[in-house]
Design an enzyme around this catalytic site. Structure first.
Site, PDB file in Angstrom:
ATOM      1  N   ASP A   1      86.495  33.674  50.258  1.00 31.57           N
ATOM      2  CA  ASP A   1      85.491  34.593  49.731  1.00 31.57           C
ATOM      3  C   ASP A   1      85.988  36.018  49.892  1.00 31.57           C
ATOM      4  OD1 ASP A   1      83.972  35.760  52.324  1.00 31.57           O
ATOM      5  OD2 ASP A   1      84.338  33.618  52.628  1.00 31.57           O
TER       6      ASP A   1
ATOM      7  N   ASP B   1      73.804  35.395  51.430  1.00 31.07           N
ATOM      8  CA  ASP B   1      74.464  35.726  52.692  1.00 31.07           C
ATOM      9  C   ASP B   1      73.419  36.384  53.587  1.00 31.07           C
ATOM     10  OD1 ASP B   1      75.882  36.919  54.771  1.00 31.07           O
ATOM     11  OD2 ASP B   1      77.489  37.671  53.497  1.00 31.07           O
TER      12      ASP B   1
ATOM     13  N   GLU C   1      72.532  37.145  57.514  1.00 34.51           N
ATOM     14  CA  GLU C   1      73.180  37.133  58.819  1.00 34.51           C
ATOM     15  C   GLU C   1      72.840  38.405  59.579  1.00 34.51           C
ATOM     16  OE1 GLU C   1      77.362  38.291  58.715  1.00 34.51           O
ATOM     17  OE2 GLU C   1      77.337  37.969  56.534  1.00 34.51           O
TER      18      GLU C   1
END
Length: 233
Positions: free
Chosen positions: A32, A121, A123
């Site tokens: 990624d 994503d 986090e």
């Protein structure tokens, strides 16, 4: 409706049969990238055996990666299965608003066999506020808002990228998404370790932040044919 383990395996695109005791499970290398890797040698990465790329598209509702388009085109031209990801800012706007922003700026999906569902994503907060100032219940509601909006617009559920530690701390280790959203688990170690609640295994394991051709190393937990099934929804 709670799905059986067999149904979960089907959703994630894996064969339900248990491998023979000494059989080595097939895996696929990928990586990624974001604007921190403005120039990637996609041809060399493909030649080395990588077959998929996940590319940063957006963040919150104010940031669009200036390199997303060129990286996406480069990955496509090199023959990769590819998709976009969105870096969540749950404290700044609704999940629906961020899902729509992502969809409008590269996070879409089409049933063409080479496009992965978008990846959320979610986090650690780069600004430092623990769990973006949200309670576990509010965080779970925010993720539901993003996931359901993405599913309504595309017909597929997004992948969720996280760590077990963050997920446990900030969602109360919710098992609410395991039957729908493929898990992309970040853990820089020799094994994926403990899964967040509900997921029997990871779909993709981000196992290093230093991939040879740029960005982070990702390993798909299955064969190339199974990866292609996810790209077909």
């Amino acid at each position: 409706m709670k799905l059986s383990a067999l149904a979960v395996a089907s959703i994630l695109g894996f064969a339900a049969a248990t491998p023979a005791p000494l059989e080595k499970r097939a895996t696929v290398q990928g990586f990624d990238i974001s604007g921190y890797q403005p120039s990637v040698n996609f041809a060399a990465a493909y030649a080395s055996g990588a077959r998929f790329v996940i590319i940063k598209a957006t963040e919150g509702t104010t940031f669009i990666s200036s390199t997303f388009s060129s990286q996406y085109t480069g990955a496509t031209n090199a023959g990769f299965i590819r998709g976009g990801y969105h870096f969540a800012h749950p404290g700044s706007s609704t999940g629906a608003a961020q899902a729509n922003y992502f969809l409008a700026h590269g996070g879409g999906w089409s049933k063409d066999g080479i496009t992965l569902p978008g990846m959320l994503d979610i986090e650690y907060n780069p600004s430092g506020a623990t769990c973006y100032g949200l309670s576990a219940a509010s965080m779970v509601a925010w993720i539901h808002d993003f996931v359901n909006t993405y599913h309504t617009k595309t017909g597929v559920y997004p992948m969720i990228y996280t760590t077990t530690d963050w997920w446990t701390q900030c969602t109360g280790n919710s098992a609410a998404f395991a039957s729908t959203c493929p898990l992309v688990l970040a853990r820089y170690a020799s094994s994926p370790g403990t899964m967040p609640a509900g997921w029997p295994y990871q779909t993709i394991w981000q196992n290093s932040d230093a991939y040879a051709y740029g960005g982070d190393s990702d390993v798909f937990n299955g064969s190339l044919d199974q990866l292609k099934k996810i790209a077909l929804g």
